[in-house]
Design a protein around this motif. Structure first.
Motif, PDB file in Angstrom:
ATOM      1  N   VAL A  62       0.787  -0.826   0.166  1.00 18.06           N
ATOM      2  CA  VAL A  62      -0.226  -0.157   0.182  1.00 18.06           C
ATOM      3  C   VAL A  62       0.838   1.060  -0.253  1.00 18.06           C
ATOM      4  N   LEU A 119      -2.369   6.958   0.509  1.00 18.54           N
ATOM      5  CA  LEU A 119      -4.034   7.534   1.801  1.00 18.54           C
ATOM      6  C   LEU A 119      -3.782   8.251   2.259  1.00 18.54           C
ATOM      7  N   ARG A 153      -5.508  10.664   0.732  1.00 21.18           N
ATOM      8  CA  ARG A 153      -6.402  10.695   0.004  1.00 21.18           C
ATOM      9  C   ARG A 153      -7.913  11.531   1.392  1.00 21.18           C
ATOM     10  N   ASP A 171      -9.408   0.577   8.251  1.00 18.17           N
ATOM     11  CA  ASP A 171      -9.366   0.258   7.091  1.00 18.17           C
ATOM     12  C   ASP A 171      -9.552   1.225   6.509  1.00 18.17           C
ATOM     13  N   ARG A 210     -10.119   1.831   3.101  1.00 18.06           N
ATOM     14  CA  ARG A 210     -11.067   1.431   2.102  1.00 18.06           C
ATOM     15  C   ARG A 210     -12.010   3.246   1.843  1.00 18.06           C
ATOM     16  N   ASP A 211     -12.475   3.086   0.762  1.00 16.16           N
ATOM     17  CA  ASP A 211     -12.156   5.653   0.068  1.00 16.16           C
ATOM     18  C   ASP A 211     -13.782   5.326   0.793  1.00 16.16           C
ATOM     19  N   ALA A 212     -14.778   4.101   1.353  1.00 11.28           N
ATOM     20  CA  ALA A 212     -15.901   4.589   1.845  1.00 11.28           C
ATOM     21  C   ALA A 212     -15.454   5.267   3.243  1.00 11.28           C
ATOM     22  N   THR A 213     -14.763   3.898   4.064  1.00 13.06           N
ATOM     23  CA  THR A 213     -14.175   4.367   5.379  1.00 13.06           C
ATOM     24  C   THR A 213     -13.866   5.223   5.737  1.00 13.06           C
TER      25      THR A 213
END
Length: 448
Positions: free
Chosen positions: A3, A8, A11, A71, A73-76
């Motif tokens: 990753v 990250l 984002r 977590d 993930r984008d939604a998180t």
């Protein structure tokens, strides 16, 4: 697939902007930890953990909130940002909260020269198990050892990246390799235990397992048949294994958070003598192969070597941006940051001036007193410096060790204790805190 921690953090900052944050900073950490335990020559436990942790701090004016997650993930991340902004809107205003000015930020963020990461391949679990077996066998081979309570070998690797809306972005890697052993002598109510261990960044620097096991065993055997010391005032020699705790109490009192709260026995002592003349306490954030090294702090400010105490005189406080603003001062580049809380002041590597005498010389010099090798519990009054701790070690008379000691309490006041320090020359120079054995005069021992 590895990753990208920089991606990250970017984002998270973008999500914070979309959620309406005025400013934000983000931290991403991923790591691997592997630990192998052996008992009675057999594998007892094997643990491995891997994961990513992320943290986001948002600011709405002078209101701030921090959220974290494992977590990525984008939604998180979107949900995290929205919740952080909602929390910040309801948070009390802190006039001292805020990011660094872009002009303050570190420009040099390439930490490779600090050698904080061993590029060698991750050790095989079988190699760690073999180290644990060897350290246990060495301890068991010491006459008088009745059992080995713990024989452990481990490895860790972490990557850290920080970014902020003021333009800062930087990261680094850390690794560590460790072996430890806890040996027990005697049986029943006569059981005594002691330990040894080593932790290094580079596996090639690690102590031999046989040496660690042998020393753990010898220390456990030496503690057999302890007595309680006589109550009274005596000199106390803090062994190098635990002497850094004394310096830790000084650092806690000089921490900007304690000063800003007004809860420190060092209040008003800036520029005053707190250690004997000739002793200096130097922070060394750029020391290679040291676990506390870093080029920039948790707010993106550059770190630099400085004297916390110079020739016995306290030069100032340990500050991050918020505590510095509250005190009307400038940050010393000492912010530390995790994923779940705002920055706070913390030190990196430290080195206390070493003396000319060996530990044995100080034992001879102290005449009658206590050599402390382990401590339990702690009662430290942050406002007065009153000090009281449980201790065990060895009783000294006429400059010679007579017998082991346990079940005693050491008491004094840190102001007085630190002013009588006499350092030995036995500090291990690979440790983050290089502090030798320390002789302190006139402490009260509560025993028989």
């Amino acid at each position: 697939m590895t990753v990208s921690l920089a991606d990250l953090t970017d984002r998270m900052l973008a999500a914070a902007r979309r959620a309406g944050a005025d400013a934000a900073d983000a931290v991403a950490v991923d790591g691997t930890a592997l630990s192998i335990d052996v008992r009675d020559g057999r594998l007892e436990q094997a643990e491995r953990s891997e994961g990513v942790d992320i943290g986001l701090r948002v600011l709405m004016g002078r209101r701030q909130a921090v959220v974290s997650s494992s977590d990525a993930r984008d939604a998180t991340i979107e949900t995290m940002a929205e919740r952080a902004v909602a929390m910040a809107r309801e948070a009390p205003e802190d006039p001292h909260a805020g990011l660094a000015d872009p002009a303050q930020l570190a420009r040099d963020t390439d930490s490779s020269r600090l050698e904080m990461y061993d590029p060698s391949p991750e050790p095989d679990p079988g190699a760690l198990e073999e180290d644990a077996r060897r350290v246990e066998a060495a301890a068991r081979g010491v006459e008088g050892v009745t059992q080995v309570q713990g024989a452990t070998a481990g490895y860790g690797h972490r990557r850290i990246h920080m970014a902020a809306s003021n333009g800062f972005s930087g990261g680094y890697e850390r690794s560590d390799r460790a072996i430890s052993c806890v040996a027990v002598s005697g049986s029943g109510t006569g059981m005594e235990r002691d330990w040894d261990g080593d932790s290094r960044i580079f596996q090639a620097d690690l102590k031999n397992p046989e040496e660690i096991g042998r020393l753990a065993g010898e220390r456990a055997v030496a503690r057999q048949k302890p007595r309680r010391p006589r109550t009274g005032k005596y000199p106390v020699l803090f062994d190098e294994r635990i002497s850094s705790s004394l310096i830790g109490h000084l650092l806690a009192a000089a921490n900007g958070a304690a000063i800003a709260r007004g809860s420190s026995w060092l209040l008003g002592r800036e520029g005053s003598q707190v250690l004997p003349s000739g002793l200096s306490l130097i922070e060394e954030p750029h020391r290679p192969r040291a676990s506390g090294s870093r080029l920039f702090d948790g707010e993106g400010l550059p770190t630099a070597e400085r004297a916390v105490v110079e020739d016995g005189v306290l030069t100032g406080w340990i500050l991050d941006l918020a505590t510095a603003r509250k005190l009307g001062l400038t940050s010393t580049g000492n912010a530390a940051r995790g994923t779940s809380a705002p920055p706070s002041p913390s030190v990196t590597n430290l080195r206390l001036t070493q003396g000319a005498a060996s530990r044995e010389d100080l034992i001879a010099q102290m005449g009658t007193g206590l050599l402390v090798t382990s401590m339990i519990g702690s009662t430290i009054n942050p406002n007065t410096g009153d000090y009281s701790r449980g201790a065990s070690g060895f009783w000294v008379e006429k400059g010679e060790i007579l017998h082991p000691v346990n079940e005693c309490t050491i008491a004094g006041n840190l102001r007085d204790m630190l002013m009588t320090l006499v350092p030995a020359n036995d500090a291990r120079t690979h440790l983050s805190r290089i502090v030798p054995s320390l002789l302190v005069d006139g402490l009260t021992l509560a025993g028989d």
